[in-house]
Scaffold this motif. Structure first.
Motif, short mmCIF file in Angstrom:
data_model
loop_
_atom_site.label_atom_id
_atom_site.label_comp_id
_atom_site.label_asym_id
_atom_site.label_seq_id
_atom_site.Cartn_x
_atom_site.Cartn_y
_atom_site.Cartn_z
N ASP A 1 -21.17 28.53 -33.68
CA ASP A 1 -20.74 27.00 -34.03
C ASP A 1 -21.98 26.69 -35.02
N ARG A 2 -23.16 27.26 -35.02
CA ARG A 2 -24.23 26.88 -35.93
C ARG A 2 -24.88 28.34 -36.67
N THR A 3 -25.32 28.20 -37.75
CA THR A 3 -25.91 29.33 -38.38
C THR A 3 -27.12 28.91 -39.22
N VAL A 4 -27.53 29.65 -39.78
CA VAL A 4 -28.97 29.20 -40.90
C VAL A 4 -28.42 28.37 -41.91
N TYR A 5 -27.24 28.45 -42.05
CA TYR A 5 -26.55 27.60 -43.15
C TYR A 5 -26.87 25.96 -42.78
N ASP A 6 -26.71 25.81 -41.44
CA ASP A 6 -27.07 24.34 -40.99
C ASP A 6 -28.37 23.91 -40.90
N LEU A 7 -29.49 24.93 -40.74
CA LEU A 7 -30.64 24.84 -40.90
C LEU A 7 -31.20 24.40 -42.26
N LEU A 8 -30.59 25.10 -43.44
CA LEU A 8 -31.16 24.78 -44.66
C LEU A 8 -30.53 23.73 -45.08
N THR A 9 -29.23 22.97 -44.65
CA THR A 9 -28.62 22.00 -45.01
C THR A 9 -28.84 20.62 -44.34
N LYS A 10 -30.11 21.00 -43.24
CA LYS A 10 -30.67 20.03 -42.47
C LYS A 10 -29.46 19.39 -41.52
N LYS A 11 -28.47 20.38 -41.26
CA LYS A 11 -27.47 19.68 -40.54
C LYS A 11 -27.68 19.88 -38.90
N ALA A 12 -28.74 20.87 -38.67
CA ALA A 12 -29.14 21.17 -37.26
C ALA A 12 -30.41 21.59 -37.40
N LYS A 13 -31.17 21.68 -36.18
CA LYS A 13 -32.75 21.89 -35.96
C LYS A 13 -32.60 23.37 -35.70
N PHE A 14 -34.01 24.10 -35.78
CA PHE A 14 -33.93 25.38 -35.38
C PHE A 14 -33.54 25.61 -33.88
N GLU A 15 -33.82 24.90 -33.18
CA GLU A 15 -33.55 25.31 -31.73
C GLU A 15 -32.02 25.23 -31.44
N GLU A 16 -31.43 24.63 -32.42
CA GLU A 16 -29.89 24.54 -32.29
C GLU A 16 -29.13 25.57 -32.85
N VAL A 17 -29.93 26.49 -33.80
CA VAL A 17 -29.31 27.48 -34.41
C VAL A 17 -29.84 28.78 -33.92
N VAL A 18 -31.09 28.97 -33.35
CA VAL A 18 -31.62 30.27 -33.02
C VAL A 18 -30.69 30.71 -31.73
N VAL A 19 -30.49 32.06 -31.89
CA VAL A 19 -29.61 32.69 -30.62
C VAL A 19 -30.70 33.81 -30.12
N GLU A 20 -30.67 34.39 -28.95
CA GLU A 20 -31.20 35.79 -28.66
C GLU A 20 -30.13 36.95 -28.99
N THR A 21 -30.61 38.15 -29.38
CA THR A 21 -29.81 39.26 -29.33
C THR A 21 -29.42 39.45 -27.88
N THR A 22 -28.02 40.28 -28.19
CA THR A 22 -27.36 40.44 -26.82
C THR A 22 -28.37 41.45 -25.92
N HIS A 23 -29.39 42.05 -26.37
CA HIS A 23 -30.14 42.64 -25.43
C HIS A 23 -31.33 41.92 -24.90
#
Length: 264
Positions: A57-79
């Protein structure tokens, strides 16, 4: 404050994404808090961590374009061993949208300002070209890790990259340094490999990492399983080489942060 490394080379096919993913996993294995940033619209680093890029739903694109904050974009690896700022094809649009923005080359740095203290190391996988995404990575970074094959065409590309890094240092990020040159797909039985390796060591000295990453089938297979080589086959030569690289980077970083007792 976490150290930020841009893994970049303007020449493709040198093991840049392989290095980014496996270095992040290997640094995490040293019990340090790690963030991997995928700045390549191909999203290969994202997929290599087991994250489905087309389901985000969110990627680093949203962070760069100020459409989302860091905590809305960051995800954990599957491990769950390290964090990822993922990417997909949406990132292509970021370059167009940032063209007329003031301070566009600092968007990633601004997006990381409040969170970099949460991490020991941040690794950025850059696209294989000099574009606004790469400039953002170099603007945000303390150092550059340059993966390269030991062949003569690679030496020509390295000269062009050095020029680029110097231009970034003069205009955008005066603190940017070359953290190290990493020899990838290394085959010591090949005389050309040995010759180019010796040239690198003669010219760059200690900037060449002592660890060289060998050609390894397990390294090539791991991304198709959505995991770093360390999780896919921890005893493989490729996984062991990246663990050794992580150890070398940690030791170098400790030396830089130790006080100069001679100056006291």
């Amino acid at each position: 404050m976490g150290q930020i490394f841009a893994v970049t080379n303007q020449k493709g096919g040198v093991g840049k994404t392989t290095t980014s993913v496996n270095l992040a996993a290997s640094l995490a294995a040293t019990k340090r808090k790690i963030l991997l940033i995928d700045l390549d619209p191909q999203g290969n680093a994202t997929m290599g961590c087991g994250i489905m890029k087309n389901e985000l739903d969110r990627t680093v694109y949203d962070l760069l374009t100020k459409k989302a904050k860091f905590e809305e974009v960051v995800v954990e690896t599957t491990h769950g061993q390290f964090d990822v700022l993922p990417a997909n094809g949406d990132l292509v649009a970021a370059e167009v949208e940032l063209l007329n923005e003031i301070g566009r080359e600092h968007r990633l740095r601004l997006g990381l300002n409040e969170v970099r203290t949460n991490y020991d190391f941040i690794v950025i996988d850059c696209p294989p070209s000099l574009n606004m995404l790469t400039v953002n990575a170099l603007s945000a970074s303390d150092g550059v890790i340059i993966p390269m094959q030991c062949e003569y065409y690679a030496l020509e590309g390295l000269a062009a990259l050095m020029t680029t890094i110097e231009q970034i240092r003069e205009t955008i990020n005066p603190d940017l340094k070359i953290s190290g040159i990493l020899r990838t797909m290394y085959d010591p039985r090949n005389s050309l490999t040995k010759d180019v390796s010796e040239e690198l060591e003669e010219y760059f000295g200690d900037q060449v990492y002592k660890v060289a990453i060998p050609r390894n089938v397990r390294l090539a297979e791991a991304p198709s399983h959505g995991m770093p080589a360390l999780y896919y086959d921890k005893s493989s030569r490729g996984a062991l080489a990246y663990l050794a690289l992580a150890g070398e980077i940690v030791r170098r970083s400790k030396k830089k942060t130790q006080p100069n007792l001679m100056a006291v």
